[in-house]
Design an enzyme around this catalytic site. Structure first.
Site, PDB file in Angstrom:
ATOM      1  N   LYS A 164      27.347   2.567  -2.482  1.00 45.79           N
ATOM      2  CA  LYS A 164      27.253   1.090  -2.280  1.00 45.79           C
ATOM      3  C   LYS A 164      27.835   0.520  -3.383  1.00 45.79           C
ATOM      4  CE  LYS A 164      23.241  -1.110  -2.875  1.00 45.79           C
ATOM      5  NZ  LYS A 164      23.225  -2.236  -3.811  1.00 45.79           N
ATOM      6  N   ASN A 165      27.232   0.608  -4.710  1.00 51.13           N
ATOM      7  CA  ASN A 165      27.435  -0.223  -5.759  1.00 51.13           C
ATOM      8  C   ASN A 165      28.712   0.022  -6.256  1.00 51.13           C
ATOM      9  OD1 ASN A 165      25.133  -1.393  -5.491  1.00 51.13           O
ATOM     10  ND2 ASN A 165      24.015  -0.153  -7.124  1.00 51.13           N
ATOM     11  N   ARG A 168      24.731 -10.395  -3.855  1.00 50.24           N
ATOM     12  CA  ARG A 168      24.614 -10.704  -5.221  1.00 50.24           C
ATOM     13  C   ARG A 168      25.977 -10.044  -5.757  1.00 50.24           C
ATOM     14  NH1 ARG A 168      22.136 -11.561  -9.710  1.00 50.24           N
ATOM     15  NH2 ARG A 168      23.327 -10.793 -11.827  1.00 50.24           N
ATOM     16  N   CYS A 184      16.067 -12.375  -6.708  1.00 48.03           N
ATOM     17  CA  CYS A 184      15.620 -11.727  -5.616  1.00 48.03           C
ATOM     18  C   CYS A 184      14.571 -11.250  -5.949  1.00 48.03           C
ATOM     19  CB  CYS A 184      16.681 -10.702  -5.226  1.00 48.03           C
ATOM     20  SG  CYS A 184      16.717  -9.085  -6.521  1.00 48.03           S
ATOM     21  N   ARG A 232      17.630 -12.499 -12.238  1.00 45.69           N
ATOM     22  CA  ARG A 232      19.294 -12.028 -12.288  1.00 45.69           C
ATOM     23  C   ARG A 232      20.055 -13.169 -12.533  1.00 45.69           C
ATOM     24  NH1 ARG A 232      19.542  -7.506  -7.443  1.00 45.69           N
ATOM     25  NH2 ARG A 232      21.044  -6.492  -9.101  1.00 45.69           N
ATOM     26  N   PRO A 233      20.154 -13.698 -13.685  1.00 42.07           N
ATOM     27  CA  PRO A 233      21.014 -14.562 -14.207  1.00 42.07           C
ATOM     28  C   PRO A 233      22.318 -14.032 -14.106  1.00 42.07           C
ATOM     29  CG  PRO A 233      19.736 -13.870 -16.157  1.00 42.07           C
ATOM     30  CD  PRO A 233      19.097 -13.165 -14.820  1.00 42.07           C
ATOM     31  N   VAL A 234      23.355 -15.031 -14.382  1.00 38.60           N
ATOM     32  CA  VAL A 234      24.759 -14.344 -14.523  1.00 38.60           C
ATOM     33  C   VAL A 234      25.365 -15.171 -15.677  1.00 38.60           C
ATOM     34  CG1 VAL A 234      25.127 -14.145 -12.132  1.00 38.60           C
ATOM     35  CG2 VAL A 234      25.667 -16.529 -12.965  1.00 38.60           C
ATOM     36  N   ASP A 235      24.729 -15.561 -16.744  1.00 37.91           N
ATOM     37  CA  ASP A 235      25.153 -16.123 -17.960  1.00 37.91           C
ATOM     38  C   ASP A 235      26.113 -15.375 -18.800  1.00 37.91           C
ATOM     39  OD1 ASP A 235      22.740 -14.943 -20.332  1.00 37.91           O
ATOM     40  OD2 ASP A 235      22.873 -14.265 -18.165  1.00 37.91           O
ATOM     41  N   LEU A 236      25.907 -13.903 -18.703  1.00 36.26           N
ATOM     42  CA  LEU A 236      26.826 -12.951 -19.363  1.00 36.26           C
ATOM     43  C   LEU A 236      28.439 -12.966 -18.656  1.00 36.26           C
ATOM     44  CD1 LEU A 236      24.512  -9.991 -19.981  1.00 36.26           C
ATOM     45  CD2 LEU A 236      25.228 -11.790 -21.583  1.00 36.26           C
ATOM     46  N   ASP A 280      17.273   2.132 -10.290  1.00 32.98           N
ATOM     47  CA  ASP A 280      17.301   2.243  -8.746  1.00 32.98           C
ATOM     48  C   ASP A 280      16.646   3.405  -8.471  1.00 32.98           C
ATOM     49  OD1 ASP A 280      20.558   1.027  -8.617  1.00 32.98           O
ATOM     50  OD2 ASP A 280      18.907  -0.206  -9.074  1.00 32.98           O
ATOM     51  N   ARG A 308      20.664  -2.100   3.813  1.00 32.72           N
ATOM     52  CA  ARG A 308      21.514  -2.807   3.045  1.00 32.72           C
ATOM     53  C   ARG A 308      22.078  -1.642   2.015  1.00 32.72           C
ATOM     54  NH1 ARG A 308      19.934  -8.371   0.120  1.00 32.72           N
ATOM     55  NH2 ARG A 308      22.101  -7.718  -0.492  1.00 32.72           N
TER      56      ARG A 308
HETATM   57  C1  EPZ Z   1      23.629  -3.463 -10.752  1.00 33.11           C
HETATM   58  O1  EPZ Z   1      23.193  -4.885 -10.410  1.00 33.11           O
HETATM   59  C2  EPZ Z   1      23.400  -2.893  -9.282  1.00 33.11           C
HETATM   60  N1  EPZ Z   1      24.002  -3.682  -8.340  1.00 33.11           N
HETATM   61  C3  EPZ Z   1      21.937  -2.745  -9.112  1.00 33.11           C
HETATM   62  O2  EPZ Z   1      21.480  -2.000  -7.948  1.00 33.11           O
HETATM   63  C4  EPZ Z   1      21.269  -2.060 -10.350  1.00 33.11           C
HETATM   64  O3  EPZ Z   1      19.798  -1.874 -10.353  1.00 33.11           O
HETATM   65  C5  EPZ Z   1      21.912  -2.644 -11.657  1.00 33.11           C
HETATM   66  O4  EPZ Z   1      23.250  -2.767 -11.680  1.00 33.11           O
HETATM   67  C6  EPZ Z   1      21.360  -1.980 -13.016  1.00 33.11           C
HETATM   68  O5  EPZ Z   1      21.598  -0.637 -12.824  1.00 33.11           O
HETATM   69  C7  EPZ Z   1      25.304  -3.560  -7.937  1.00 33.11           C
HETATM   70  O6  EPZ Z   1      26.258  -2.805  -8.560  1.00 33.11           O
HETATM   71  C8  EPZ Z   1      25.728  -4.301  -6.684  1.00 33.11           C
HETATM   72  P1  EPZ Z   1      22.783  -5.977 -14.310  1.00 33.11           P
HETATM   73  P2  EPZ Z   1      23.658  -6.139 -11.703  1.00 33.11           P
HETATM   74  O7  EPZ Z   1      23.773  -6.917 -14.417  1.00 33.11           O
HETATM   75  O8  EPZ Z   1      25.036  -5.856 -12.138  1.00 33.11           O
HETATM   76  C9  EPZ Z   1      20.147  -9.039 -16.832  1.00 33.11           C
HETATM   77  C10 EPZ Z   1      20.412  -1.534  -5.930  1.00 33.11           C
HETATM   78  O9  EPZ Z   1      19.332  -1.063  -5.779  1.00 33.11           O
HETATM   79  N2  EPZ Z   1      21.494  -9.936 -16.743  1.00 33.11           N
HETATM   80  O10 EPZ Z   1      23.141  -4.697 -15.161  1.00 33.11           O
HETATM   81  O11 EPZ Z   1      23.089  -7.169 -11.209  1.00 33.11           O
HETATM   82  C11 EPZ Z   1      19.570  -8.935 -15.513  1.00 33.11           C
HETATM   83  O12 EPZ Z   1      18.658  -9.858 -15.182  1.00 33.11           O
HETATM   84  C12 EPZ Z   1      20.797  -2.554  -6.786  1.00 33.11           C
HETATM   85  O13 EPZ Z   1      21.398  -0.930  -5.452  1.00 33.11           O
HETATM   86  C13 EPZ Z   1      21.439 -11.111 -17.479  1.00 33.11           C
HETATM   87  O14 EPZ Z   1      20.350 -11.444 -18.075  1.00 33.11           O
HETATM   88  O15 EPZ Z   1      22.709  -5.771 -12.932  1.00 33.11           O
HETATM   89  C14 EPZ Z   1      18.660  -7.389 -15.408  1.00 33.11           C
HETATM   90  O16 EPZ Z   1      17.717  -7.614 -15.952  1.00 33.11           O
HETATM   91  C15 EPZ Z   1      19.633  -3.462  -7.504  1.00 33.11           C
HETATM   92  N3  EPZ Z   1      22.455 -11.865 -17.476  1.00 33.11           N
HETATM   93  C16 EPZ Z   1      19.559  -6.632 -16.612  1.00 33.11           C
HETATM   94  O17 EPZ Z   1      20.516  -7.449 -17.068  1.00 33.11           O
HETATM   95  C17 EPZ Z   1      23.623 -11.619 -16.700  1.00 33.11           C
HETATM   96  O18 EPZ Z   1      24.522 -12.390 -16.740  1.00 33.11           O
HETATM   97  C18 EPZ Z   1      20.590  -5.612 -15.975  1.00 33.11           C
HETATM   98  O19 EPZ Z   1      21.454  -6.434 -14.841  1.00 33.11           O
HETATM   99  C19 EPZ Z   1      23.602 -10.284 -16.075  1.00 33.11           C
HETATM  100  C20 EPZ Z   1      22.419  -9.528 -16.118  1.00 33.11           C
END
Ligand code: EPZ
Length: 434
Positions: A19-20, A89, A113, A118-122, A306, A398
């Site tokens: 999926k991811n 997302r 969620c 889950r911010p997108v600042d990065l 996950d 999903r």
């Molecule tokens: C991906 O989410 C996966 N989703 C998630 O799978 C998975 O849990 C996660 O990576 C971690 O492995 C998809 O690929 C679609 P992150 P993503 O950015 O990219 C923080 C599932 O069950 N962060 O690595 O959203 C964030 O809040 C899903 O299949 C910021 O602070 O995860 C989190 O605490 C759930 N700022 C941490 O980093 C940002 O701009 C990791 O998030 C981005 C993230």
């Protein structure tokens, strides 16, 4: 979903595409103005939703079973639909490819969620480093590249944390940028590597995917491709926990064992025999006993967040005390209280769960609060005596491709029922679905 638990499973389970990976490859296809064929695409609600986002952008999307044909020669708009992106997302990650292709993008913020803010600042900071102007107004991330050719510029980007999504967004953006981009402290997940390989199959110049430093040299244009998505390591991991908790003999394929190293290591530590058969199969054999263990979730190659929930179900019936420290998401232990309904003994404090193993679980009505939490309840229900009724299947669908049918095919007593039928007599015996 209703499960009559306490029965060993047996047989072969076909693992679907990841999926991811599939979701972000669909976003990656927007980088290319020619035909992109993506194979081994799982049948998931999230993939359907991503297709709707692409169609709303005016991009061509055709599906035939597990094959997706995408043609992003023309865009009708650079604005993604609010109601769809806020529900999915991963579609936000397409801001990278849309901005790289069009020099402008309006992407609704995905929002938080059940598992965290889950911010997108990065993502935003990385795009700004590549020369984009970004304003967030009315819940929309408005990005554009000033200048005549509206082309992003290569940049040196250090990620405060190895975010999967931010690494993917910025890797896609850099693929068509002017010059070289360096992403440091990048995510190393197999899905990031799959996206890099997909982009390289279209002519992108990317090195270092899978390490903490990724180098991308931008190119003018990409060409068509025919690419196969990697197997889903989280689906495979979930079946391994289902096999372990029911003392089953299961063969899973296709899998990439290397993608599952932290999961296999933890299962073996708990006393579960896992055998690699050939290059793309894993066999799980019945364990004599399940030993307690501790888990700390971390970015890859650490233990995947996950898989944390399905492992909590396993630890609930292990001999002794286990501990889970969830370090990636701030609110991802909500399944603990539902597992306690099934007779588990779990206490949660902040991001730590203390699990005291119990001899058996007993079936009860429970509700899944997110995708992996719902999977954990299925795993627990397979071991619990009597009937477990699980609500919240919209989350399960999903991310799991026909989970109930796959479990049924290896002997689980499981069926999907309507809401009304869940009120049925809990002592009713299992009648196999027709
Ligand atoms: C991906 O989410 C996966 N989703 C998630 O799978 C998975 O849990 C996660 O990576 C971690 O492995 C998809 O690929 C679609 P992150 P993503 O950015 O990219 C923080 C599932 O069950 N962060 O690595 O959203 C964030 O809040 C899903 O299949 C910021 O602070 O995860 C989190 O605490 C759930 N700022 C941490 O980093 C940002 O701009 C990791 O998030 C981005 C993230």
């Amino acid at each position: 979903m209703q499960i009559w638990g306490g029965h060993p499973l047996q047989g072969h389970v076909k693992i679907s595409g990841a999926k991811n990976s599939a979701l972000v490859l669909m976003a990656g296809a927007l980088l290319c103005s020619e035909d992109c064929r993506i194979r081994n695409v799982p049948m998931l609600a999230d993939v359907e939703r991503m297709s709707q986002v692409l169609l709303a952008l005016g991009v061509g999307v055709k599906r035939d079973g597990e094959v997706l044909d995408i043609n992003a020669k023309d865009f009708a708009t650079s604005k993604a639909p609010y109601e769809l992106v806020t529900q999915l997302r991963a579609s936000f990650f397409a801001i990278g490819s849309i901005l790289a292709r069009l020099g402008v993008a309006q992407m609704p913020l995905p929002g938080g969620c059940a598992i965290g803010a889950r911010p997108v600042d990065l993502h935003v900071r990385g795009l700004q480093a590549m020369g984009a102007e970004v304003q967030i107004e009315h819940g929309i991330c408005n990005a554009y590249v000033p200048g005549s050719n509206r082309r992003l510029k290569g940049a040196k980007i250090y990620l405060d944390s190895p975010s999967v999504g931010a690494t993917e967004t910025l890797m896609m953006a850099a693929t068509l940028a002017d010059g070289e981009t360096l992403i440091e402290n990048a995510a190393r997940e197999p899905e990031v590597v799959d996206l890099a390989n997909f982009c390289k199959s279209m002519g992108a110049k990317i090195q270092g995917a899978g390490t903490s430093t990724i180098t991308i040299v931008g190119v003018e244009k990409l060409h068509s491709t025919d690419y196969t998505v990697i197997p889903d390591r989280i689906e495979a991991g979930t079946f391994l926990t289902a096999g372990a908790i029911t003392r089953s003999d299961l063969l899973l394929s296709p899998v990439v064992p290397e993608h599952l190293l932290p999961v296999i290591a933890k299962l073996r530590e708990m006393g579960v025999p896992i055998i690699e058969e050939g290059t793309n199969s894993l066999r799980i054999k019945p364990a004599d006993a399940l030993k307690a263990a501790d888990i700390e979730t971390l970015p890859h190659p650490g233990f995947p967040t996950d898989m944390q929930a399905p492992f909590m179900s396993l630890m609930a019936v292990a001999d002794g005390d286990s501990l889970i420290n969830e370090t990636v998401f701030e609110n991802r232990l909500r399944h603990a209280s539902e597992l306690n309904r099934l007779g588990a003994d779990i206490r949660v404090k902040g991001n730590i769960a203390f699990i005291r193993g119990v001899p058996v679980l007993s079936g009860a009505p429970v509700i899944g609060s997110d995708l992996r939490a719902a999977a954990a309840l299925v795993v627990a229900g397979l071991a619990a005596s009597g009937l477990t009724t699980i609500k919240g299947l919209q989350f399960l669908d999903r991310g799991y491709d026909r989970l109930d049918l796959k479990l049924l095919s290896v002997g689980a007593k499981i069926k999907r029922v309507s809401e009304a039928e869940t009120e049925a007599d809990e002592t009713a015996p299992y009648l196999a679905p027709k």
